[in-house]
Design a protein around this motif. Sequence first.
Motif, mmCIF file in Angstrom:
data_model
loop_
_atom_site.group_PDB
_atom_site.id
_atom_site.type_symbol
_atom_site.label_atom_id
_atom_site.label_comp_id
_atom_site.label_asym_id
_atom_site.label_seq_id
_atom_site.Cartn_x
_atom_site.Cartn_y
_atom_site.Cartn_z
ATOM 1 N N SER A 50 0.829 -1.205 0.000
ATOM 2 C CA SER A 50 0.000 0.000 0.000
ATOM 3 C C SER A 50 0.863 1.254 0.000
ATOM 4 C CB SER A 50 -0.925 0.002 1.211
ATOM 5 O OG SER A 50 -1.844 -1.044 1.069
ATOM 6 N N TYR A 221 -10.015 8.216 -4.684
ATOM 7 C CA TYR A 221 -8.645 7.883 -4.271
ATOM 8 C C TYR A 221 -7.719 7.788 -5.486
ATOM 9 C CZ TYR A 221 -10.362 7.005 0.483
ATOM 10 O OH TYR A 221 -10.898 7.154 1.730
ATOM 11 N N ASN A 222 -8.257 7.331 -6.599
ATOM 12 C CA ASN A 222 -7.441 7.309 -7.826
ATOM 13 C C ASN A 222 -7.060 8.719 -8.242
ATOM 14 O OD1 ASN A 222 -7.550 4.552 -8.120
ATOM 15 N ND2 ASN A 222 -9.202 4.550 -9.630
ATOM 16 N N LYS A 225 -4.589 10.187 -6.092
ATOM 17 C CA LYS A 225 -3.426 9.283 -6.007
ATOM 18 C C LYS A 225 -3.188 8.734 -4.604
ATOM 19 C CE LYS A 225 -0.977 10.901 -10.095
ATOM 20 N NZ LYS A 225 -2.217 11.250 -10.766
ATOM 21 N N TYR A 227 -3.582 5.801 -3.383
ATOM 22 C CA TYR A 227 -3.864 4.405 -3.745
ATOM 23 C C TYR A 227 -3.945 3.493 -2.523
ATOM 24 C CZ TYR A 227 -2.736 6.156 -8.392
ATOM 25 O OH TYR A 227 -2.745 6.874 -9.562
ATOM 26 N N LYS A 228 -3.266 3.872 -1.485
ATOM 27 C CA LYS A 228 -3.290 3.056 -0.271
ATOM 28 C C LYS A 228 -4.737 2.934 0.232
ATOM 29 C CE LYS A 228 -1.325 2.867 4.376
ATOM 30 N NZ LYS A 228 -0.422 3.510 5.334
ATOM 31 N N GLY A 230 -7.395 3.474 -1.518
ATOM 32 C CA GLY A 230 -8.166 2.752 -2.537
ATOM 33 C C GLY A 230 -8.054 1.248 -2.359
ATOM 34 N N MET A 231 -6.835 0.798 -2.098
ATOM 35 C CA MET A 231 -6.633 -0.640 -1.907
ATOM 36 C C MET A 231 -7.349 -1.129 -0.644
ATOM 37 S SD MET A 231 -4.889 -1.707 -4.485
ATOM 38 C CE MET A 231 -4.006 -3.205 -4.173
ATOM 39 N N LEU A 268 -7.089 1.894 -10.458
ATOM 40 C CA LEU A 268 -6.404 1.778 -9.161
ATOM 41 C C LEU A 268 -5.203 0.836 -9.286
ATOM 42 C CD1 LEU A 268 -6.271 2.124 -6.032
ATOM 43 C CD2 LEU A 268 -7.907 0.241 -5.856
ATOM 44 N N TYR A 269 -5.428 -0.289 -9.915
ATOM 45 C CA TYR A 269 -4.328 -1.246 -10.099
ATOM 46 C C TYR A 269 -3.210 -0.636 -10.935
ATOM 47 C CZ TYR A 269 -7.320 -5.020 -8.261
ATOM 48 O OH TYR A 269 -8.103 -5.809 -7.471
ATOM 49 N N GLY A 271 -2.414 2.493 -11.148
ATOM 50 C CA GLY A 271 -1.700 3.481 -10.344
ATOM 51 C C GLY A 271 -0.721 2.823 -9.379
ATOM 52 N N VAL A 272 -1.199 1.790 -8.691
ATOM 53 C CA VAL A 272 -0.327 1.120 -7.713
ATOM 54 C C VAL A 272 0.820 0.415 -8.443
ATOM 55 C CG1 VAL A 272 -0.232 -0.513 -5.792
ATOM 56 C CG2 VAL A 272 -2.304 0.796 -6.186
#
Lengths: 487, 537
Positions: A50, A221-222, A225, A227-228, A230-231, A268-269, A271-272
């Motif tokens: 994350s 969250y995307n 940015k 992403y944490k 979001g996950m 999201l994926y 971005g991470v």
Amino acid sequence: MKFRLILACALVFGISGLANASSKDIKNAQDSFRKNQFNSALMPLIPVISDYSKVDAGTGILAGSVLVRNAELHRELSKLSISATVDYLKKLTKTKKGKEPSVFATLFYGEALLSQGDYKSAKKYFNQFLKKKVPEEYKEVARVKLGVVDWKLKQQNSAKAAWKKLGNSKSLLVRSELARVNAEFLGDDKQAKKVVDEIASEIKGQNNVSSRVLTNMISVYNEIKDYKSGMQVLAQHDIGSISYREDSKSGKFINFYDVNLLGDIAELYRGVASGLLETAGKDNRYKAIADLQQIDLDIIFGHSKNAAKTVRSMLSDQGLPAPIKKQVSIREGITAKGPKIWEKTVSDNSQDAMIVSKTLSTCVQASASCKTTNKRLEKIAENLKGTNAVMVNSSIGRYYLAEKKYSKAINFLEAARNKSLKNKIEANDPVLLVGLSDAYRHDNKYSESLEIYFEMSKEFPGVRQIQEAVQGVYAMEQRSAGDVKIF
Amino acid sequence: MNRKYLSTLTGVAVAAVIATSGIANAADDNSLRYGEFGRPATLDPVTSNDMISLRVTELLFNGLVGINEKQQIIPELASKWSSDSEGKEYTFELRKDVKWHPKPGKEPELFTADDVVYTFNMMMHPKTITPLKVRYEFIEKVEKVDDNTVKFVLKRPILNALAKFTFKIIPEHGPKNPVFLTREDPFVQSPIGTGPYMLKEVNSDREVILAANPDYFRGKPQISEFVAKPFADQNIMNQALTFNAIDMIVLVNPRHLPELQGDKRFVLQPYNALSYSFFGYNVRHPHLQDKRVRKALTMAIDREKMLKSFFNDQGTLISGPFAPGSWAYNLDVKPEKFNPDEAVALLKEAGFTQGAGGIMTKNGQPLKLTLKVPIAKESESIKRVVLAFKGYLKRVGADINVEFQEWLAWKDDVFQKHNFDVVFASWVFDDSADISSLFHSAEVGAWKNNFGGYENRKVDSLIAESKLTLDHEKRRSIYRKLHAVLADEAPYTFLWTLTNYSAYHKKMRKVAIHPYKFFSFADQWFIAKDVAMTDQN
């Protein structure tokens, strides 16, 4: 194939030295990844990745690879979901004699059309929905969406006014919708984050949270940015949940889903993955692999300029190992408009089925013109067998799918499919199965499509929305006498 | 006997069969020989209720309308149709150029409206033995308007009414009995139809040989002969394909898929996605009347393990009366978990106590059941399934006696005499997902599909409601409820949908396979002349 080998070596190397995830988690992730269970591979890594800036290179490469595949798959699923949902809701909104009209179909159809970029039609259906007797919070959702239509049609003041009027809403749905527009259109990241963080606290530990809320949170969250967070939404909630169930007095019920969900998850994926690859690339031992993965990610998501920039940079690197350089050159077509470089790559490597195959699949992903490349590969395919044939047929099948030649796509994708375990993701690339299911759907062979989704949904809960849409179309399209026989 | 030796021996046996039958050499280059695992009981479209017969009848007969690959209704024996505004009357204009296959030594007769009226009335006659009646109960009557026009009057409008008129028409001058049709009528073994192929003979090897109909109204088919070759052993059938003794296998045994997939001479095509296997219970048995007993039997067996162990996981577990590829499958109902402890608890709750030898007993009657399995479907995997079933149930105190029976004897016991406690079988559906003939109480009786005698008012009323609605989504909701109810009621232990592939030689071209009826488009198939028969890789 060669790239996968390089990647596999890097992964083994990575976990032997540097991984900061527990060895059990790494092993579980690797085992699942090997079986194409991308979601299961991801879950044990979430706590570690994350905060991707702190991830070690080995874990970063493994998790990045898992996420690239997840991102690619969810992007394909998202496209398919939008198309299937539009087909289904289009039929559902056409009320015929003897049919009880659906109240909510207009709202969700409007949203699906909005996702497709058909703003005027979307507006029509949102306005139709507003005339219906429905709970006020859903009317407010429709008003937010009408604002989005206005924004897209360059009537920004009208959009802002509409959203401002709804600012005091207490509804979870409406607050999440407004947070989404705040982040996506108004650039008010701070306010958007504040709202979705509050929502995250409110829904903590709750089951069956509307997928509308979840997808809006992920989208915010995307945008910012984060992403944490979001996950965390993904890890803590059921993304297969419905958005709304319309239950009529006559016993009819219809489940509606959010058509944006799969696309938001894909983003999201992406971005991470991108962050992880960037972190991993800081370690010189992994830089080339990480950059190569980043090129693929950019191509999948249509970021051609970024991909081209990285390709040029890598090709000018004199110290780049030859196998990696070869892999980069396969992607060189992205650096120019038109099919010339793709065709040259094929011409220079015409004896190597794998290179031609990868060139074609990359060309297709880049939405370039791939006719000549495909022609060349089809010739090669005639004399192939074994694993090579699987990859080659898969590439050709995806080419025809992109060309909307569904029967041909089925022929080639079927040739690439493992027949014994035809719907199992462990034995077939999930992206191939998604392509095949889409081709079968367009060819009106719905049962073959649904079988694939049935198996896939066990690993990827978001597939549920596609299943329901295709079931809905199938129920309306099927023409048969009602026959059943003993085997 | 080691495997290599066995394989060589099998090869020799197949070669011997090919040589003695003379088929490989004598067969016309333009004939198509296809392998079936078993043989058809009857060759007419009315009395037959198995897939092998269905495939033959698809070549021999036509309906008023057909359905093309795009799921569109297309003309067959009817050239045009119309309906009234209420959807209660359907009028069909018939083709005037359709001839019946000729009877031996006679000129072919013309197809007319009388044949349509005859077919419907014969099909619905109380003495006609057919599973079709339930499907056409919505039709009130059929009238001949003139020689080339018929009118159907419905009791009520229904969904997809036109698709129902795909039922096959048989000739008024065909059956010996002019009023009703049974399996004793010579017509069911020597039928004449209007289809692209005519019955030439059923030879001493029980091969069904069909010849192209030169007068077929869509033009003479390209392939001159279809030969349905019955096999009692799937290994030999597979060998026959690889030795070029046959050109097509309708349903490939999953264990042979890897071999055929690696052989470039053949094309593998999936179909029949809407099928599933089950253990069906005869609820006439006093113990099996109690749903707790049926559920206990379901919970006592580890279906997941059976699928993995015996079929290499080549299928999907199901939770109810529809296949996962069906639009009616309820995605919220999950397969019952393997739980032998809960199974024992359920049996005890139902009044059973452990008796002698660990067998559960109630009212002095031990839980001893006979499981009947058709031998035509016997294979190593099936044997293992039924033996595992026996083993699992022994652990919870149920004693299963397994009987393998010859296919026709099995059908007789199951469908006519209802002389069984449990059966192992599979259903194949067209995509209507219509389960009324399987579970509606009106479908209990000789040669009807509800052979287990299952009756439940809620199920009956849901089925009735599904037939009355004109709303697709409502029907879908009803079916999802039906799925949930039947999963809970467990008239069957629903097992799995298996991977189904057909295999055919690549010399065959333009092969489109109907997912259910298989040969619907076979009049368009042809055989290329210049394709090597031995190029394996």
